[in-house]
Enzyme design. Sequence first.
Site, PDB file in Angstrom:
ATOM      1  N   ARG A   1      35.560   5.419 -10.603  1.00 45.14           N
ATOM      2  CA  ARG A   1      36.328   6.682 -10.548  1.00 45.14           C
ATOM      3  C   ARG A   1      36.525   7.264 -11.861  1.00 45.14           C
ATOM      4  NH1 ARG A   1      41.715   5.419  -9.711  1.00 45.14           N
ATOM      5  NH2 ARG A   1      42.178   7.837  -9.173  1.00 45.14           N
TER       6      ARG A   1
ATOM      7  N   LYS B   1      41.045  -6.158 -13.589  1.00 47.67           N
ATOM      8  CA  LYS B   1      40.395  -5.460 -12.414  1.00 47.67           C
ATOM      9  C   LYS B   1      39.340  -6.477 -11.993  1.00 47.67           C
ATOM     10  CE  LYS B   1      38.338  -1.040 -11.131  1.00 47.67           C
ATOM     11  NZ  LYS B   1      38.956   0.184 -11.049  1.00 47.67           N
TER      12      LYS B   1
ATOM     13  N   ARG C   1      49.072   3.985 -15.832  1.00 46.04           N
ATOM     14  CA  ARG C   1      48.981   2.839 -16.817  1.00 46.04           C
ATOM     15  C   ARG C   1      50.442   2.374 -17.077  1.00 46.04           C
ATOM     16  NH1 ARG C   1      45.228   4.681 -21.375  1.00 46.04           N
ATOM     17  NH2 ARG C   1      46.922   5.923 -22.180  1.00 46.04           N
TER      18      ARG C   1
HETATM   19  C1  BTN Z   1      36.702   2.479  -9.798  1.00 45.70           C
HETATM   20  O1  BTN Z   1      36.233   2.947 -10.544  1.00 45.70           O
HETATM   21  O2  BTN Z   1      37.388   1.558  -9.515  1.00 45.70           O
HETATM   22  C2  BTN Z   1      35.472   2.522  -8.503  1.00 45.70           C
HETATM   23  C3  BTN Z   1      34.329   1.617  -8.602  1.00 45.70           C
HETATM   24  C4  BTN Z   1      33.578   1.704  -7.277  1.00 45.70           C
HETATM   25  C5  BTN Z   1      32.045   1.112  -7.713  1.00 45.70           C
HETATM   26  C6  BTN Z   1      31.342   1.144  -6.414  1.00 45.70           C
HETATM   27  S1  BTN Z   1      29.863   0.011  -6.402  1.00 45.70           S
HETATM   28  C7  BTN Z   1      29.056   0.566  -5.115  1.00 45.70           C
HETATM   29  C8  BTN Z   1      29.506   2.143  -4.913  1.00 45.70           C
HETATM   30  N1  BTN Z   1      28.631   2.777  -5.611  1.00 45.70           N
HETATM   31  C9  BTN Z   1      28.746   3.339  -6.795  1.00 45.70           C
HETATM   32  O3  BTN Z   1      27.808   4.088  -7.498  1.00 45.70           O
HETATM   33  N2  BTN Z   1      30.141   3.052  -6.781  1.00 45.70           N
HETATM   34  C10 BTN Z   1      30.850   2.539  -5.844  1.00 45.70           C
END
Ligand code: BTN
Length: 333
Positions: free
Chosen positions: A128, A193, A328
């Site tokens: 994100r 996380k 946060r």
């Molecule tokens: C975050 O920042 O918390 C979101 C992370 C999301 C990761 C997943 S892995 C599968 C899919 N493909 C990506 O490039 N991102 C999501």
Amino acid sequence: MTALLHPLIKRLSDGKFHSGADLGVDLGVSRAAISKAMKKINALGLEVHSVKGKGYRMESAVSLLDADQIRNEVSRKSASKIQDLQILNSIDSTNSYAMRCIQEDLLSPEPGKYTVTLAEQQTSGKGRRGRHWVSPFAQNVYFTMVRLVDTGVIKTEGLSLVIGLAVVRALKSLGVGDLAVKWPNDVLSENKKLAGILLEVSGDVTAVCHLLIGVGINSRCRPEDMEDVSQPWTDIYQVTGKHFDRNILAARTLTHIMQAMDELETHGFRNFQEEWQQVDVMMGKQVELISGTNSQFGVARGISEQGALLFEDATGVRAVSGGEISLRSTESQ
Ligand code: BTN
């Protein structure tokens, strides 16, 4: 990745010794080709040792993703909703790949059905707010589900929280403890996380569009891969002390996401509000609300019936939402 690597890793995935000669005969290539391929496997981060007289052995056993196994592990009702499930060895990002396929008309789930793309490795995994998602080969779970949604029926705001809760339910059902969510949809364990969700939409968000649900779950991360990750992180191995088969992790998560989507369509977000708040790590805490370069300080008061964050400051409590907002804690841990 060359065609040889996948069957080779599969043979080595039992963690036992295999001689170069046997592997060569088995896979119809020379011993030199096997030795070259071993170097490539090491470069992927899967350590292979060679011992004179014994052959090659992978340092720790890995389970590769297997489409049949995942389909078999998904609940029967959910399995009937999977129109297509594919596994890629290496891709930039499963979300970006799915988006390209939709745009080129190569991927179009029927109404009510899902297509699922999993990858062993993502070379440019997306998080994100423009962040990178570390995605080394065969270490974790990365997938993207695509579904047609009618945004008149499913509101994307609450939906993002519902997916987070579905991941929590899935992990809980496998015995992962101390799970929590951080608005909108970070999944934490022991306050660190554990999984992330990236929702994207292709098409007209005010009508019928393709929803992309990208999920990354840390099952076993090597600290050296995570050096640039700024947030505290954990993985399923650290939390449970157990090696989980990634196929089971993926299948259980897919099942819970499909079930939660059905629940959302039938009952709306209200059905999830209470359960979400029970695992809300920020509930009642002093927080910093960050939106771009702006930040405001206040107290997190849970979520609204639509899934917006309830934020209290000197002016009162207000509902805030939007993809670029993050929270946060400002309390000392
Ligand atoms: C975050 O920042 O918390 C979101 C992370 C999301 C990761 C997943 S892995 C599968 C899919 N493909 C990506 O490039 N991102 C999501």
